[in-house]
Structure formats: C-alpha cells, structure tokens
Write an enzyme that holds these catalytic residues in place. Structure first.
Site, PDB file in Angstrom:
ATOM      1  N   CYS A 131       0.634  21.185  -1.597  1.00  0.00           N
ATOM      2  CA  CYS A 131      -0.641  21.917  -1.588  1.00  0.00           C
ATOM      3  C   CYS A 131      -0.895  22.598  -2.939  1.00  0.00           C
ATOM      4  CB  CYS A 131      -0.674  22.905  -0.428  1.00  0.00           C
ATOM      5  SG  CYS A 131      -2.342  23.473  -0.006  1.00  0.00           S
ATOM      6  N   HIS A 241       0.500  19.674   3.945  1.00  0.00           N
ATOM      7  CA  HIS A 241       1.744  20.406   4.199  1.00  0.00           C
ATOM      8  C   HIS A 241       2.697  19.567   5.052  1.00  0.00           C
ATOM      9  CE1 HIS A 241       0.947  24.519   2.646  1.00  0.00           C
ATOM     10  NE2 HIS A 241      -0.312  24.140   2.784  1.00  0.00           N
ATOM     11  N   GLU A 243       5.811  19.927   5.419  1.00  0.00           N
ATOM     12  CA  GLU A 243       6.927  20.693   5.984  1.00  0.00           C
ATOM     13  C   GLU A 243       6.649  21.187   7.400  1.00  0.00           C
ATOM     14  OE1 GLU A 243       4.190  23.905   4.562  1.00  0.00           O
ATOM     15  OE2 GLU A 243       4.738  21.890   3.895  1.00  0.00           O
TER      16      GLU A 243
END
Length: 272
Positions: A131, A241, A243
């Site tokens: 990001c 994102h 993660e």
C-alpha cells in the site's frame, strides 16, 4: 555486535514502523498482521525498524541495521506521503507545521522509508512494499502520486477508499479486481492474470517512475503493483494489503511465500 541466528532462523527482515503521537508522546507502532504474515507465510523473522526524526536522519544507525538484514518490508499506513521529505530525509518541516498529524502526515516514517529503500536498493536485497510502501517506492525513484484519489476521479475514490460502515476486518475484504501483466515478475507468483484484492487508500500512483515496471492495474487504470526494473531479486510493491487475509487468500499467500524465498536466497549469498 552481530545478530545471532539459530539454525531454524533462515532470514531476518526489517519492517517499517509508523509514528504515533498521543498526548504529546511519540511512539513507534506496527500492526501485528504484518509480523504474523511474515512469520507464518514468508517463514522469516522480523526486526521492527524505528522511525527517524529530522535531526537523526544523518546518523548511521538505520544504515547499519539494514546491512544486517535479508529483506525489507514497507508497510501500509493511513498517513499521506510527503514527497519532499522522502526525497530529502534530513529536511525539517516549516515552523507552522507538525511532523506528525494523525491520518494526514508521518514525516518520521517518510525519513525511515527513504533511508531503508536507499540501502536496500544499494545492497540488492528483497523488498516488499504494501500500500503506502508501493507509493514510497514510486516516489523514491522519481514517480508522482495523486494527492487524493477523490480529486482525481469520484468513482476511483469510492473504489479504493476505506469502507467505514463495515467492521474493521470486513474493510479488508475484496473490493475490486486487478489485471496482472503476463510478462512481469508478479505473474509467475500469482499464476493468474486477474485477481480480487482489497483496497484502502487515499493516494495512488499518478506517474509511474521509469525505474519501475507496472505489474497490475485496477479497473480505473490505477497502477496496483510495480517492480524494480533490473533488480537482482524480488523488489516489488502492491497497492493492496496481502497481510490481512493471507491464511485464506491464495494470491496473498503466494506473494509472502515468494518474498520469503527471495530473502532466504539473499541470506545464503551473504554466507559465501
């Protein structure tokens, strides 16, 4: 003093922190999602990199830390990038400006990223930008950003913005598709030409740096991933994102796995 590694720890990566100012007290902070994804899906250990004040930008501590690492992760954050500070990390803000303003600016993070990216590129180590991290790579190499996607296109602002009406974990659900370049570095990792990704950002790439290759695009044409041209290892940034749902999302899992493998390979080259 050197970092001591056990036989089970194959690579150690640096993860950028952010600056938080509460009640006049400065704190460095990091969401645990990054650490968990790196530990369990990239198979690496983490060192959290502290943010940098202007008066400390020329101190060699951050550069020394980078030399002991095997990879760099540029994390996301709500703050906007100050391109002037990222390009000149020792610069001070104006007398009427604060270095840190919640959700708006984080110049200590900008300074950290400037130093960390510079050293990682010089050392030829793996980089994963997430990001804000993708945007930092772009600015580092001379690219530009849309200061606000809302000012660029209304539809784009709606597509990419946070969804405040949803619970926090649901804000990271898939928001739009990305088209992946078939002859780039992301395609062999993703193994698909189209994927669903989440989207929570206000800024975005306006002009992609000439040193970067576009790897994926959103339906509105916004660059969603880019890699460093001619890099000796995996040096890539993504606008989403990975993660957040790495345990269930295949693209996210493959991205962290590939980054971990690149860090291990880099670690092994340092031993010879």
């Amino acid at each position: 003093m050197t970092l001591q590694r056990s036989d089970k720890v194959r690579a150690v990566v640096g993860v950028t922190s952010n600056r938080l100012l509460v009640d006049g007290v400065h704190r460095d902070w990091l969401r645990r999602k990054y650490v968990k994804a790196l530990l369990h899906h990239a198979g690496v250990a983490c060192v959290i990199l502290p943010t940098i004040d202007a008066e400390d930008a020329r101190v060699e501590v951050a550069r020394a830390i980078m030399g002991a690492l095997d990879g760099l992760v540029l994390t996301g954050d709500e703050s906007n990038i100050d391109p002037a500070v990222l390009k000149a990390p020792a610069s001070y803000p104006g007398a009427d400006q604060q270095d840190v303003e919640d959700g708006l600016r984080d110049r200590p993070r900008d300074r950290l990223s400037a130093v960390a990216i510079g050293r990682a590129i010089a050392l030829g180590m793996p980089i994963l930008g997430i990001c804000r991290g993708l945007q930092e790579l772009n600015v580092h190499f001379g690219g530009t950003l849309h200061p606000s996607l809302a000012e660029w296109r209304l539809g784009s602002a709606l597509m990419h913005a946070e969804k405040p009406d949803r619970p926090r974990d649901r804000q990271y659900d898939a928001a739009h598709t990305v088209r992946i370049c078939s002859d780039g570095g992301l395609f062999p990792i993703a193994r698909v030409i189209e994927a669903q990704v989440n989207s929570l950002h206000n800024q975005g790439i306006k002009a992609l740096a000439t040193a970067l290759k576009p790897e994926a695009w959103a339906p509105d044409g916004l660059v969603e991933a880019a890699s460093v041209i001619g890099a000796p290892t995996l040096q890539i940034g993504v606008q989403w994102h990975p993660e957040w749902h790495v345990s269930t999302d295949l693209l996210s899992k493959r991205l962290f796995t590939a980054f971990g493998e690149a860090c291990v390979a880099y670690c092994q080259t340092k031993k010879h």
